[in-house]
Scaffold this active site. Structure first.
Site, mmCIF file in Angstrom:
data_model
loop_
_atom_site.group_PDB
_atom_site.id
_atom_site.type_symbol
_atom_site.label_atom_id
_atom_site.label_comp_id
_atom_site.label_asym_id
_atom_site.label_seq_id
_atom_site.Cartn_x
_atom_site.Cartn_y
_atom_site.Cartn_z
ATOM 1 N N GLU A 1 0.836 -1.212 0.000
ATOM 2 C CA GLU A 1 0.000 0.000 0.000
ATOM 3 C C GLU A 1 0.863 1.252 0.000
ATOM 4 O O GLU A 1 0.633 2.193 -0.770
ATOM 5 C CB GLU A 1 -0.924 -0.016 1.221
ATOM 6 C CG GLU A 1 -1.724 1.264 1.418
ATOM 7 C CD GLU A 1 -1.937 1.612 2.880
ATOM 8 O OE1 GLU A 1 -1.730 2.781 3.259
ATOM 9 O OE2 GLU A 1 -2.309 0.703 3.659
ATOM 10 N N HIS A 2 1.882 1.270 0.863
ATOM 11 C CA HIS A 2 2.793 2.419 0.924
ATOM 12 C C HIS A 2 3.456 2.668 -0.419
ATOM 13 O O HIS A 2 3.533 3.797 -0.901
ATOM 14 C CB HIS A 2 3.868 2.170 1.978
ATOM 15 C CG HIS A 2 3.496 2.651 3.340
ATOM 16 N ND1 HIS A 2 4.252 3.559 4.053
ATOM 17 C CD2 HIS A 2 2.446 2.346 4.144
ATOM 18 C CE1 HIS A 2 3.689 3.785 5.221
ATOM 19 N NE2 HIS A 2 2.587 3.050 5.311
#
Length: 430
Positions: free
Chosen positions: A70-71
């Site tokens: 996600e990051h």
């Protein structure tokens, strides 16, 4: 394109599954002055053993890889920061990873077409290098440390960990310090290529939009991209033991008042005649009647100053089990735990209590029809939990009945529970 109405709510859902497998749901709410768009994948922290697309052997990736991924999707090859892009186009953006899914989102009425296309584009254009993956590890480890200093987060993770034996829900969503530093570019690409295929993803848009035009925009966006054939996703199955892993644990933190979690592990194997929706809701109603915010026992505990406003419970489901965590802040954890256990084991409830809770649920359902965020979240939650949208909640709630509630509650056991307590640090005597 399909059109279906939510029963009891004056809202219609326009949906379509695109040629690449992407599921799209749009709920027009013309009286709203905002739009909320979410783009989700059925890939959360509990998936860490699977067969990567194009391979034939099961692998295990480090814990926390879904959150790490996600990051990294916020780092684009062209150097444009998605947060900056959305901010300059009048929208708020964010993302989140749970046990069961990862979601990327924005909210904003202005430049909707540009923002929607950008949401689809940046999530579908991964850019991982050895250097940018290595750089992210320290950032995520700092985030992990921050969570470890949060007593509520420690209690939540600790209670889940102690309930479960082998299922990966026991591990932190963010991972451990060791697992974060073990993640590689190759891990990220294998997870991305396997779980970020459009056929494993869905878009939900709620708010002041034209549903036909919105679906058309998404179809045009996706038609310009090439994707491999729909993969057959193979994930490791776990045989979770019925017993809890740890019966009781106490730790100390720098807090003023103790915090306690009383957590139950309930097997639902014996209810083949009931749907998951029915099982989940009957048990939810039971807990609400017994220990909900307006229950007699909670009112008494508050009156006796044994618990404070920071009290509640939540339910998660894994395989054949429901995991129910009850959280409280108290000066007397033992008394609170014993009181709650006694109340839950006393399975006597009245039909009137059930009917009151049903009325509350219907009122909440009707109110949700005026909230574009709640409707969006409802659709997401339904897909993750039931792999479909539940349109007839209104009728389902009305058909819940006292006989079936008692049948389910009489046949569940509250024997498997775990207690997690955080006490204030003992002060050194000078």
């Amino acid at each position: 394109m399909k059109q279906k109405k939510f029963s009891g709510i004056n809202l219609e859902v326009f949906s379509e599954t695109l040629d690449n497998g992407l599921r799209v749901y749009v709920v027009p709410m013309k009286d709203k002055h905002n739009i909320h768009a979410t783009f989700s994948t059925n890939f959360g922290s509990i998936i860490n053993e699977f067969v990567p697309i194009g391979e034939n052997k099961m692998i295990r990736v480090p814990d926390g890889v879904a959150h790490f991924l996600e990051h990294k999707l916020f780092e684009q090859k062209n150097g444009i920061d998605p947060f900056t892009f959305f901010g300059e186009n009048g929208a708020d953006a964010n993302a989140n990873t749970s046990y069961f899914k990862t979601t990327y989102l924005f909210s904003g009425l202005k430049k909707f077409k540009e923002n929607l296309n950008y949401l689809l584009d940046y999530v579908q254009e991964p850019y991982f290098t050895d250097e940018n993956v290595e750089k992210e590890k320290g950032i995520i480890d700092q985030e992990r440390s921050m969570y470890q200093d949060d007593p509520l987060w420690r209690m939540y993770e600790g209670s889940i960990y102690n309930l479960v034996n082998s299922h990966p829900i026991k591990f932190p969503i963010i991972g451990t310090k060791e697992s974060i530093y073990d993640i590689t570019k190759e891990d990220l690409y294998k997870c991305y290529n396997t779980f970020y295929h459009p056929s494993n993803m869905f878009v939900v848009v709620t708010g002041n939009v034209d549903p036909i035009e919105t679906i058309k925009m998404i179809k045009e966006n996706q038609s310009q991209k090439k994707f491999p054939a729909k993969p057959k996703i193979e994930i490791k199955k776990y045989k979770e033991d019925k017993n809890v892993a740890v019966k009781k644990q106490e730790i100390e933190m720098d807090i003023n008042t103790s915090k306690v979690a009383l957590s139950y592990k309930i097997c639902i194997d014996n209810f083949q005649n009931y749907s998951l929706y029915e099982i989940y809701n009957y048990i939810l109603y039971y807990f609400n009647i017994k220990i909900g915010q307006t229950s007699a026992i909670v009112e008494q505990l508050k009156k006796d100053n044994l618990i404070y406003d920071d009290f509640g419970f939540e339910i998660n489901g894994i395989d054949n089990y429901l995991l129910i965590n009850i959280f409280a802040e108290t000066h007397d954890p033992t008394k609170v735990v014993n009181t709650l256990k006694k109340e839950l084991n006393n399975k006597l409830i009245s039909e009137e209590e059930l009917e009151r809770k049903k009325k509350c649920s219907i009122s909440s359902l009707l109110a949700s029809g005026d909230n574009l965020y709640r409707i969006n979240n409802k659709i997401m939650s339904n897909i993750i939990k039931y792999d479909d949208v539940v349109y007839d909640d209104y009728e389902r709630i009305k058909t819940l009945n006292y006989k079936d509630l008692n049948n389910i509650i009489d046949n569940i056991s509250f024997d498997e529970y775990s207690i997690f307590i955080i006490n204030p640090k003992k002060k050194d005597i000078q």
